[in-house]
Scaffold this active site. Sequence first.
Site, PDB file in Angstrom:
ATOM      1  N   ARG A  63     -24.416  70.827 -26.964  1.00 58.98           N
ATOM      2  CA  ARG A  63     -25.708  71.486 -27.190  1.00 58.98           C
ATOM      3  C   ARG A  63     -25.558  72.805 -27.933  1.00 58.98           C
ATOM      4  O   ARG A  63     -26.503  73.279 -28.570  1.00 58.98           O
ATOM      5  CB  ARG A  63     -26.479  71.628 -25.873  1.00 58.98           C
ATOM      6  CG  ARG A  63     -27.063  70.298 -25.387  1.00 58.98           C
ATOM      7  CD  ARG A  63     -27.449  70.345 -23.927  1.00 58.98           C
ATOM      8  NE  ARG A  63     -26.307  70.516 -23.067  1.00 58.98           N
ATOM      9  CZ  ARG A  63     -25.501  69.523 -22.646  1.00 58.98           C
ATOM     10  NH1 ARG A  63     -25.772  68.287 -22.972  1.00 58.98           N
ATOM     11  NH2 ARG A  63     -24.456  69.765 -21.897  1.00 58.98           N
ATOM     12  N   GLU A 100     -16.539  73.189 -14.199  1.00 58.15           N
ATOM     13  CA  GLU A 100     -17.029  73.016 -12.822  1.00 58.15           C
ATOM     14  C   GLU A 100     -16.667  71.616 -12.325  1.00 58.15           C
ATOM     15  O   GLU A 100     -16.415  71.404 -11.153  1.00 58.15           O
ATOM     16  CB  GLU A 100     -18.554  73.213 -12.806  1.00 58.15           C
ATOM     17  CG  GLU A 100     -19.172  73.217 -11.426  1.00 58.15           C
ATOM     18  CD  GLU A 100     -20.695  73.305 -11.461  1.00 58.15           C
ATOM     19  OE1 GLU A 100     -21.296  73.285 -12.543  1.00 58.15           O
ATOM     20  OE2 GLU A 100     -21.275  73.377 -10.361  1.00 58.15           O
TER      21      GLU A 100
HETATM   22  O1  PRP Z   1     -18.928  77.559 -18.152  1.00 59.26           O
HETATM   23  P1  PRP Z   1     -18.303  76.204 -17.965  1.00 59.26           P
HETATM   24  O2  PRP Z   1     -17.961  75.930 -16.527  1.00 59.26           O
HETATM   25  O3  PRP Z   1     -17.138  76.003 -18.846  1.00 59.26           O
HETATM   26  O4  PRP Z   1     -19.391  75.108 -18.313  1.00 59.26           O
HETATM   27  C1  PRP Z   1     -20.295  75.206 -19.384  1.00 59.26           C
HETATM   28  C2  PRP Z   1     -20.225  74.020 -20.287  1.00 59.26           C
HETATM   29  O5  PRP Z   1     -20.485  72.808 -19.571  1.00 59.26           O
HETATM   30  C3  PRP Z   1     -21.455  72.041 -20.292  1.00 59.26           C
HETATM   31  O6  PRP Z   1     -20.863  71.219 -21.246  1.00 59.26           O
HETATM   32  P2  PRP Z   1     -19.955  69.962 -20.895  1.00 59.26           P
HETATM   33  O7  PRP Z   1     -18.514  70.375 -20.892  1.00 59.26           O
HETATM   34  O8  PRP Z   1     -20.487  69.295 -19.680  1.00 59.26           O
HETATM   35  O9  PRP Z   1     -20.057  69.027 -22.154  1.00 59.26           O
HETATM   36  P3  PRP Z   1     -21.226  68.541 -23.122  1.00 59.26           P
HETATM   37  O10 PRP Z   1     -21.740  69.764 -23.855  1.00 59.26           O
HETATM   38  O11 PRP Z   1     -20.501  67.617 -24.037  1.00 59.26           O
HETATM   39  O12 PRP Z   1     -22.286  67.896 -22.299  1.00 59.26           O
HETATM   40  C4  PRP Z   1     -22.278  73.090 -20.997  1.00 59.26           C
HETATM   41  O13 PRP Z   1     -22.974  72.550 -22.107  1.00 59.26           O
HETATM   42  C5  PRP Z   1     -21.259  74.124 -21.389  1.00 59.26           C
HETATM   43  O14 PRP Z   1     -20.665  73.844 -22.647  1.00 59.26           O
HETATM   44  N1  ADE Z   2     -24.280  72.880 -13.406  1.00 57.69           N
HETATM   45  C1  ADE Z   2     -24.151  72.758 -14.732  1.00 57.69           C
HETATM   46  N2  ADE Z   2     -25.216  72.444 -15.491  1.00 57.69           N
HETATM   47  C2  ADE Z   2     -25.070  72.333 -16.836  1.00 57.69           C
HETATM   48  N3  ADE Z   2     -23.929  72.526 -17.472  1.00 57.69           N
HETATM   49  C3  ADE Z   2     -22.858  72.835 -16.737  1.00 57.69           C
HETATM   50  N4  ADE Z   2     -21.589  73.094 -17.071  1.00 57.69           N
HETATM   51  C4  ADE Z   2     -20.900  73.337 -15.970  1.00 57.69           C
HETATM   52  N5  ADE Z   2     -21.669  73.283 -14.888  1.00 57.69           N
HETATM   53  C5  ADE Z   2     -22.916  72.971 -15.355  1.00 57.69           C
END
Ligand code: PRP
Ligand code: ADE
Length: 175
Positions: A63, A100
């Site tokens: 995103r 997470e």
């Molecule tokens: O602060 P953090 O604990 O590192 O988490 C934040 C990240 O997690 C989510 O992406 P995700 O890795 O789930 O992948 P995506 O964008 O491909 O859905 C979100 O869009 C951030 O990029």
């Molecule tokens: N709870 C949450 N929602 C969306 N993005 C995340 N990336 C890590 N934790 C998340």
Amino acid sequence: MSSELERVSGLIREVEDFPQPGVLFRDLSPLLADAEGFRVVVEEMAAHGTEADVDVVVGIEARGFLLGAAVALRLGLGVVGVRKPGKLPAVAHRVDYALEYGTATLELPEGTLRRGARALVVDDVLATGGTVEAACSLVEHAEAEVSAVSVVMELAALNGRRRLAGRKVRSLLTV
Ligand SMILES: O=P(O)(O)OC[C@H]1O[C@H](OP(=O)(O)OP(=O)(O)O)[C@H](O)[C@@H]1O
Ligand SMILES: Nc1ncnc2[nH]cnc12
């Protein structure tokens, strides 16, 4: 928080137990799909970039790509996408990090960041901070500078800021 931002924040969807049990996932897709919501968050992030005097935008997959591209266009700047592994034909550098809900890797495309560039790092959510921290280390490995970090939503309980101490981080919404 501006009244505009308060109104559009209601578009963020909470999904229980995604991507694994116990995680409350903040899904910004409906906000980004809404013309007004998208405009408000992009304008706020672009204002942050202007204040920080940046000259390139770095968007984090996935995103962060949508947001980063729009913010860069608004600022009249180029955009660099840092990507999940296996997508880039030429990788400048790679970083593994913890999320997470697991572990992940980000890669910086070769030939995108010039030495000394001042980057605005953009993503949708700041949770544990591992993703943004990894993106910042990619920028710095290229001998560019992270001038500011801009995210739409910060999950305060996960204390991502602890890992980003000393960086200029702005979140539009904190929960
Ligand atoms: O602060 P953090 O604990 O590192 O988490 C934040 C990240 O997690 C989510 O992406 P995700 O890795 O789930 O992948 P995506 O964008 O491909 O859905 C979100 O869009 C951030 O990029
Ligand atoms: N709870 C949450 N929602 C969306 N993005 C995340 N990336 C890590 N934790 C998340």
